[in-house]
Write a protein that holds these residues in place. Structure first.
Motif, PDB file in Angstrom:
ATOM      1  N   ALA A 142      23.115  54.940  38.505  1.00  0.00           N
ATOM      2  CA  ALA A 142      23.812  55.864  39.040  1.00  0.00           C
ATOM      3  C   ALA A 142      25.435  56.159  38.797  1.00  0.00           C
ATOM      4  CB  ALA A 142      24.254  55.007  40.659  1.00  0.00           C
ATOM      5  N   ARG A 143      25.802  55.076  38.097  1.00  0.00           N
ATOM      6  CA  ARG A 143      27.154  55.260  37.467  1.00  0.00           C
ATOM      7  C   ARG A 143      26.922  56.111  36.225  1.00  0.00           C
ATOM      8  NH1 ARG A 143      31.560  50.421  36.009  1.00  0.00           N
ATOM      9  NH2 ARG A 143      30.271  49.540  38.029  1.00  0.00           N
ATOM     10  N   LEU A 156      37.614  56.322  39.140  1.00  0.00           N
ATOM     11  CA  LEU A 156      38.973  55.745  39.078  1.00  0.00           C
ATOM     12  C   LEU A 156      39.149  54.759  40.140  1.00  0.00           C
ATOM     13  CD1 LEU A 156      41.133  58.226  37.462  1.00  0.00           C
ATOM     14  CD2 LEU A 156      39.791  56.764  36.360  1.00  0.00           C
ATOM     15  N   ASP A 157      39.059  55.221  41.274  1.00  0.00           N
ATOM     16  CA  ASP A 157      39.682  54.317  42.648  1.00  0.00           C
ATOM     17  C   ASP A 157      38.556  53.195  42.923  1.00  0.00           C
ATOM     18  OD1 ASP A 157      41.925  55.594  43.115  1.00  0.00           O
ATOM     19  OD2 ASP A 157      41.162  57.050  44.487  1.00  0.00           O
ATOM     20  N   PRO A 158      37.191  53.491  42.762  1.00  0.00           N
ATOM     21  CA  PRO A 158      36.256  52.192  42.960  1.00  0.00           C
ATOM     22  C   PRO A 158      36.480  51.281  41.972  1.00  0.00           C
ATOM     23  CG  PRO A 158      35.339  54.395  43.136  1.00  0.00           C
ATOM     24  CD  PRO A 158      36.459  54.722  42.827  1.00  0.00           C
ATOM     25  N   VAL A 159      36.810  51.708  40.745  1.00  0.00           N
ATOM     26  CA  VAL A 159      36.741  50.715  39.610  1.00  0.00           C
ATOM     27  C   VAL A 159      38.131  49.836  39.825  1.00  0.00           C
ATOM     28  CG1 VAL A 159      37.164  50.471  37.026  1.00  0.00           C
ATOM     29  CG2 VAL A 159      35.321  51.914  37.964  1.00  0.00           C
ATOM     30  N   GLU A 161      39.428  49.062  42.411  1.00  0.00           N
ATOM     31  CA  GLU A 161      39.404  48.157  43.596  1.00  0.00           C
ATOM     32  C   GLU A 161      38.806  46.969  42.929  1.00  0.00           C
ATOM     33  OE1 GLU A 161      37.493  50.038  46.545  1.00  0.00           O
ATOM     34  OE2 GLU A 161      39.239  51.352  47.243  1.00  0.00           O
ATOM     35  N   ARG A 162      37.871  46.914  42.043  1.00  0.00           N
ATOM     36  CA  ARG A 162      37.057  45.875  41.300  1.00  0.00           C
ATOM     37  C   ARG A 162      37.808  45.221  40.452  1.00  0.00           C
ATOM     38  NH1 ARG A 162      32.638  49.738  41.796  1.00  0.00           N
ATOM     39  NH2 ARG A 162      32.983  50.384  39.680  1.00  0.00           N
ATOM     40  N   TRP A 163      38.840  45.973  39.604  1.00  0.00           N
ATOM     41  CA  TRP A 163      39.563  45.311  38.427  1.00  0.00           C
ATOM     42  C   TRP A 163      40.857  44.555  39.112  1.00  0.00           C
ATOM     43  CZ3 TRP A 163      40.850  49.313  34.136  1.00  0.00           C
ATOM     44  CH2 TRP A 163      39.442  49.487  33.531  1.00  0.00           C
ATOM     45  N   PHE A 164      41.337  45.075  40.128  1.00  0.00           N
ATOM     46  CA  PHE A 164      42.750  44.490  40.508  1.00  0.00           C
ATOM     47  C   PHE A 164      42.916  44.092  42.057  1.00  0.00           C
ATOM     48  CE2 PHE A 164      43.904  47.637  37.046  1.00  0.00           C
ATOM     49  CZ  PHE A 164      44.184  46.686  36.195  1.00  0.00           C
ATOM     50  N   THR A 165      43.564  43.135  42.364  1.00  0.00           N
ATOM     51  CA  THR A 165      43.860  42.702  43.640  1.00  0.00           C
ATOM     52  C   THR A 165      44.763  43.689  44.459  1.00  0.00           C
ATOM     53  OG1 THR A 165      45.985  41.369  43.111  1.00  0.00           O
ATOM     54  CG2 THR A 165      43.687  40.141  43.109  1.00  0.00           C
ATOM     55  N   PRO A 166      44.631  43.932  45.810  1.00  0.00           N
ATOM     56  CA  PRO A 166      45.551  44.839  46.285  1.00  0.00           C
ATOM     57  C   PRO A 166      46.985  44.655  46.136  1.00  0.00           C
ATOM     58  CG  PRO A 166      43.768  43.708  47.671  1.00  0.00           C
ATOM     59  CD  PRO A 166      43.756  42.959  46.521  1.00  0.00           C
ATOM     60  N   ASP A 222      37.774  38.653  41.759  1.00  0.00           N
ATOM     61  CA  ASP A 222      36.984  39.620  40.747  1.00  0.00           C
ATOM     62  C   ASP A 222      36.127  40.491  41.731  1.00  0.00           C
ATOM     63  OD1 ASP A 222      35.412  40.723  39.093  1.00  0.00           O
ATOM     64  OD2 ASP A 222      35.668  39.278  37.506  1.00  0.00           O
ATOM     65  N   GLY A 223      36.109  41.667  41.842  1.00  0.00           N
ATOM     66  CA  GLY A 223      35.306  42.524  42.399  1.00  0.00           C
ATOM     67  C   GLY A 223      33.947  42.997  41.602  1.00  0.00           C
ATOM     68  N   ALA A 224      34.196  42.750  40.332  1.00  0.00           N
ATOM     69  CA  ALA A 224      32.776  43.246  39.532  1.00  0.00           C
ATOM     70  C   ALA A 224      31.729  42.057  39.069  1.00  0.00           C
ATOM     71  CB  ALA A 224      33.350  43.578  38.230  1.00  0.00           C
TER      72      ALA A 224
END
Length: 278
Positions: A142-143, A156-159, A161-166, A222-224
C-alpha cells in the motif's frame, strides 16, 4: 594529553554499480569502527549529533544507503542483500576490517544481512528500533502504491507521527521541520525500492544465528517498531541486551541522541574490554 579526533571527510566511493556518499569521522585510532546505518527515508545526517558526542571515544563511518541522500539509486528491484553488499564493498574499499554495526530500522535488517554474509567483519551489533521482520506485505504494498501514485508528500504526516513524539512535533521546533524536509526531499524511487526490500525481508533465522554481542534499543513511543516488536528481536538473539529509551519515538539518534550515545559508548567499552553489557 587528549587523543586526536580526526577532521571529518565527506567523499564518495564507487562500490559495484553505485556511488556511495560516506563520511569517516571521530577518533581514527579507536577500533572497532562504529558503522551507522540509517533508516528508511533519511540520510546519514541523522547520526551527526551522536557521532559528535562520541567523537573522542570512537571512529565512525556514516553513509547514505543506495537510493537515499547523495548515493546512487542503482538498478531496480533491490533487496536487503543488495544494501548489505554495498556496505561490505565499502568497508573493503576503505580497509575497515572490524566494525560495530549500529542499524536503525531498515538499517537493522542490513546489519543482520551483513553479519550473515560476513561474520568475520562484525564485532558487535546495536539494533535500534528494528526487528527481524518489519511490517506486513500488505502494508508495504500500500505504501509503495501511494508513493508511485503521488510521491512522498501524502506520507509525510503519517510517517512523522511514527517517527517522533507529540512533544517533538511542534511548529516552533526547527529541527522537526528540518527532518520533515529530509524525508520530503528523498528520492521517491529510492524510498519505494527500499520499501519493497523491507517487505521481502525475513531475517528470523539470521537473528537466531548472531554470534557476537548485541544490544536492542527502542524508543518508548516508537510508532513504527514498538517496544514489544524490538523485544521479539532481542528474544531471538542469544544473550542480547534490551533497553527502552524514554520520551522517544522511532529515531533516537534525533530525538534522544545523548541517551543513545550513552548506550553505544557503554556497549563499545564492554566490547573492547571483553566484558558483558547484558
Amino acid at each position: 594529553m587528549a587523543e586526536k579526533v580526526e577532521v571529518a571527510q565527506v567523499p564518495f566511493m564507487r562500490v559495484g554499480e553505485v556511488a556511495i556518499h560516506y563520511r569517516l569521522c571521530g577518533n581514527a585510532s579507536r577500533q572497532p569502527v562504529v558503522v551507522a546505518i540509517n533508516s528508511l527515508g533519511t540520510d546519514f545526517r541523522i547520526w551527526e549529533t551522536v557521532a559528535e558526542e562520541l567523537a573522542p571515544h570512537a571512529a565512525f563511518l556514516l553513509y547514505d544507503k543506495r537510493g537515499h541522500g547523495l548515493s546512487d539509486l542503482g538498478a531496480l528491484p533491490q533487496s536487503i542483500e543488495d544494501h548489505a553488499g554495498d556496505l561490505e564493498r565499502l568497508l573493503g574499499a576503505l580497509g575497515i576490517a572490524r566494525v560495530l554495526l549500529c542499524g536503525l530500522s531498515v538499517g537493522g535488517l542490513i546489519a543482520l544481512a551483513l553479519h550473515q554474509r560476513r561474520p568475520d567483519l562484525v564485532a558487535g551489533v546495536v539494533f535500534c528500533d528494528t526487528a527481524h521482520r518489519i511490517g506486513t506485505a500488505e502494508s508495504w504494498d500500500a505504501r509503495i502504491a501511494a508513493v508511485d501514485a503521488e510521491g512522498l508528500a501524502p506520507l509525510l504526516d503519517p510517517v512523522m507521527e511514527r517517527w517522533f513524539t507529540p512533544a517533538y512535533r511542534v511548529a516552533e521546533n526547527a529541527d522537526y521541520a528540518g527532518y520533515r524536509n529530509m524525508l520530503a526531499r528523498q528520492s521517491p524511487q529510492g524510498y519505494a525500492a527500499t520499501c519493497a526490500a523491507i517487505r521481502d525481508a525475513d531475517y528470523t533465522q539470521a537473528a537466531r544465528a548472531i554470534t557476537v554481542p548485541a544490544l536492542c534499543l527502542v524508543g518508548d513511543r516508537d510508532g513504527a517498531t514498538p517496544p514489544d516488536v524490538v523485544r521479539s528481536l532481542a528474544n531471538l538473539i542469544p544473550e542480547a541486551g534490551f533497553a527502552v529509551i524514554a520520551d522517544c519515538g522511532h529515531l533516537p539518534c534525533i530525538e534522544q541522541p545523548a541517551a543513545l550515545a550513552s548506550h553505544i559508548r557503554a556497549f563499545l567499552a564492554a566490547l573492547t574490554e571483553g566484558s558483558s553489557y547484558v
